[in-house]
Design an enzyme around this catalytic site. Structure first.
Site, mmCIF file in Angstrom:
data_model
loop_
_atom_site.group_PDB
_atom_site.id
_atom_site.type_symbol
_atom_site.label_atom_id
_atom_site.label_comp_id
_atom_site.label_asym_id
_atom_site.label_seq_id
_atom_site.Cartn_x
_atom_site.Cartn_y
_atom_site.Cartn_z
ATOM 1 N N ASN A 7 0.859 -1.184 0.000
ATOM 2 C CA ASN A 7 0.000 0.000 0.000
ATOM 3 C C ASN A 7 0.900 1.240 0.000
ATOM 4 O O ASN A 7 1.688 1.441 0.933
ATOM 5 C CB ASN A 7 -0.900 -0.035 1.248
ATOM 6 C CG ASN A 7 -1.825 1.163 1.308
ATOM 7 O OD1 ASN A 7 -1.404 2.300 1.069
ATOM 8 N ND2 ASN A 7 -3.079 0.944 1.635
ATOM 9 N N HIS A 50 -4.654 11.763 0.269
ATOM 10 C CA HIS A 50 -3.347 11.309 -0.227
ATOM 11 C C HIS A 50 -3.412 10.924 -1.705
ATOM 12 O O HIS A 50 -2.971 11.687 -2.557
ATOM 13 C CB HIS A 50 -2.714 10.229 0.668
ATOM 14 C CG HIS A 50 -3.648 9.176 1.210
ATOM 15 N ND1 HIS A 50 -4.462 8.417 0.407
ATOM 16 C CD2 HIS A 50 -3.866 8.753 2.482
ATOM 17 C CE1 HIS A 50 -5.144 7.564 1.156
ATOM 18 N NE2 HIS A 50 -4.817 7.760 2.430
ATOM 19 N N GLU A 70 -8.614 0.379 -2.912
ATOM 20 C CA GLU A 70 -9.463 0.414 -1.713
ATOM 21 C C GLU A 70 -10.368 1.625 -1.826
ATOM 22 O O GLU A 70 -9.895 2.719 -2.184
ATOM 23 C CB GLU A 70 -8.613 0.611 -0.460
ATOM 24 C CG GLU A 70 -7.822 -0.574 -0.045
ATOM 25 C CD GLU A 70 -7.014 -0.244 1.213
ATOM 26 O OE1 GLU A 70 -7.261 0.790 1.863
ATOM 27 O OE2 GLU A 70 -6.121 -1.028 1.510
ATOM 28 N N THR A 101 -8.148 3.476 8.122
ATOM 29 C CA THR A 101 -9.367 2.683 8.222
ATOM 30 C C THR A 101 -9.415 2.034 9.600
ATOM 31 O O THR A 101 -8.495 1.316 9.975
ATOM 32 C CB THR A 101 -9.378 1.589 7.128
ATOM 33 O OG1 THR A 101 -8.979 2.184 5.900
ATOM 34 C CG2 THR A 101 -10.741 0.981 6.979
ATOM 35 N N GLU A 151 -11.094 -9.497 2.884
ATOM 36 C CA GLU A 151 -9.791 -9.142 3.454
ATOM 37 C C GLU A 151 -9.996 -9.129 4.957
ATOM 38 O O GLU A 151 -10.753 -8.297 5.482
ATOM 39 C CB GLU A 151 -9.297 -7.771 2.969
ATOM 40 C CG GLU A 151 -7.969 -7.411 3.646
ATOM 41 C CD GLU A 151 -7.348 -6.106 3.144
ATOM 42 O OE1 GLU A 151 -7.649 -5.675 2.012
ATOM 43 O OE2 GLU A 151 -6.556 -5.521 3.913
HETATM 44 N N1 PXP Z 1 -5.917 -3.094 4.282
HETATM 45 C C1 PXP Z 1 -6.826 -2.099 4.353
HETATM 46 C C2 PXP Z 1 -8.233 -2.400 3.970
HETATM 47 C C3 PXP Z 1 -6.455 -0.809 4.754
HETATM 48 O O1 PXP Z 1 -7.382 0.169 4.815
HETATM 49 C C4 PXP Z 1 -5.101 -0.550 5.073
HETATM 50 C C5 PXP Z 1 -4.678 0.834 5.463
HETATM 51 O O2 PXP Z 1 -4.849 1.703 4.385
HETATM 52 C C6 PXP Z 1 -4.184 -1.604 4.964
HETATM 53 C C7 PXP Z 1 -4.615 -2.870 4.598
HETATM 54 C C8 PXP Z 1 -2.733 -1.419 5.261
HETATM 55 O O3 PXP Z 1 -2.558 -1.193 6.622
HETATM 56 P P1 PXP Z 1 -1.133 -0.735 7.163
HETATM 57 O O4 PXP Z 1 -0.828 0.602 6.565
HETATM 58 O O5 PXP Z 1 -1.320 -0.702 8.649
HETATM 59 O O6 PXP Z 1 -0.133 -1.781 6.711
#
Ligand code: PXP
Length: 237
Positions: A7, A50, A70, A101, A151
């Site tokens: 991400n 962002h 997402e 989130t 997920e």
């Molecule tokens: N999965 C989802 C659905 C998310 O919203 C996020 C954060 O944007 C992540 C994974 C990744 O989380 P992290 O940044 O804590 O690795």
């Protein structure tokens, strides 16, 4: 082996801090792919804090692995997704004031809306994943609304402070993945995963994508700092 999807929202956060062009998430995505990751994940938020629409459009053109978008299950986002066609859409709950989130989607509470959203996205050829807490009721509801993937939210697992709680939260994710498989859903996981806590989650049977952002970008900032300072010193000399 689970597939790492990075991400890259925080790269865009850094750019937006100056409303400038650098660092560009498109360049980051190319580096992430060259390093061997199996996917790029971005969250286009309603407030565009962002990632911007332009980023998603360009990422669609350059990402060669998998592009996971997402987004909230709103009309605006569904229209953008159907136009840009990421490989996958992960539907997440979204509150304006949150830092990230915060919880999983309450699928059962909005099943009729999510059913329509899932079918619109799937008709556009996009795989649909629902970000949920690892709970039996949410998994059953995800089947009901026609998702391809869930997920599983690993935030509670990641947030534990002792071994007993850690094991308990880990077992919830294991049980969630097993139930999802039995019900014909595929399973991804994410949120709060780090270099310290990722291995047990990566080892869960049939776990597919691990969406990891904050910890990787945080490490990148630190491991890259030495080189960045040396490069500037070289120019100043
Ligand atoms: N999965 C989802 C659905 C998310 O919203 C996020 C954060 O944007 C992540 C994974 C990744 O989380 P992290 O940044 O804590 O690795």
């Amino acid at each position: 082996m689970a597939n790492l999807c990075v991400n890259i929202d925080h790269i865009a956060t850094l750019r937006q801090a100056r409303r400038d062009t650098e660092p560009d998430p498109i360049a980051a995505a190319m580096l992430v792919e060259q390093a061997g990751a199996g996917g790029i994940t971005v969250h286009l938020r309603e407030d565009r804090r962002h990632i911007q629409d332009r980023d998603v459009e360009l990422l669609r053109q350059v990402v060669r692995t998998k592009l996971n978008l997402e987004m909230a299950a709103t009309n605006e986002m569904v229209e953008i997704a159907c136009r840009i066609k990421p490989d996958e859409c992960t539907l997440v709950p979204e509150k304006r004031e949150e830092l990230t989130t915060e919880g999983g989607l309450d699928v059962s509470a909005q099943s009729s809306r999510l059913k329509v959203t899932c079918s619109r996205l799937r008709e556009a050829g996009i795989t649909v994943s629902l970000f949920i807490n690892p709970e039996a009721g949410q998994i059953a509801a995800a089947v009901e609304v026609g998702a391809d993937f869930v997920e599983l939210h690993t935030g509670a697992y990641a947030g534990t402070r002792n071994e007993k709680d850690n094991q308990m939260e880990f077992q919830k994710v294991v049980a969630g993945a097993k139930l999802a498989r039995q019900k014909g859903l595929r399973t991804n996981a994410g949120h709060g995963l780090t270099y310290r806590n990722v291995r047990p989650i990566a080892g869960i049977t049939d776990m597919e994508d691990l969406n990891i952002g904050h910890n990787i970008i945080a490490r990148a900032a630190l491991v890259g700092l030495d080189r960045a300072v040396r490069d500037m010193l070289e120019l100043i000399k």
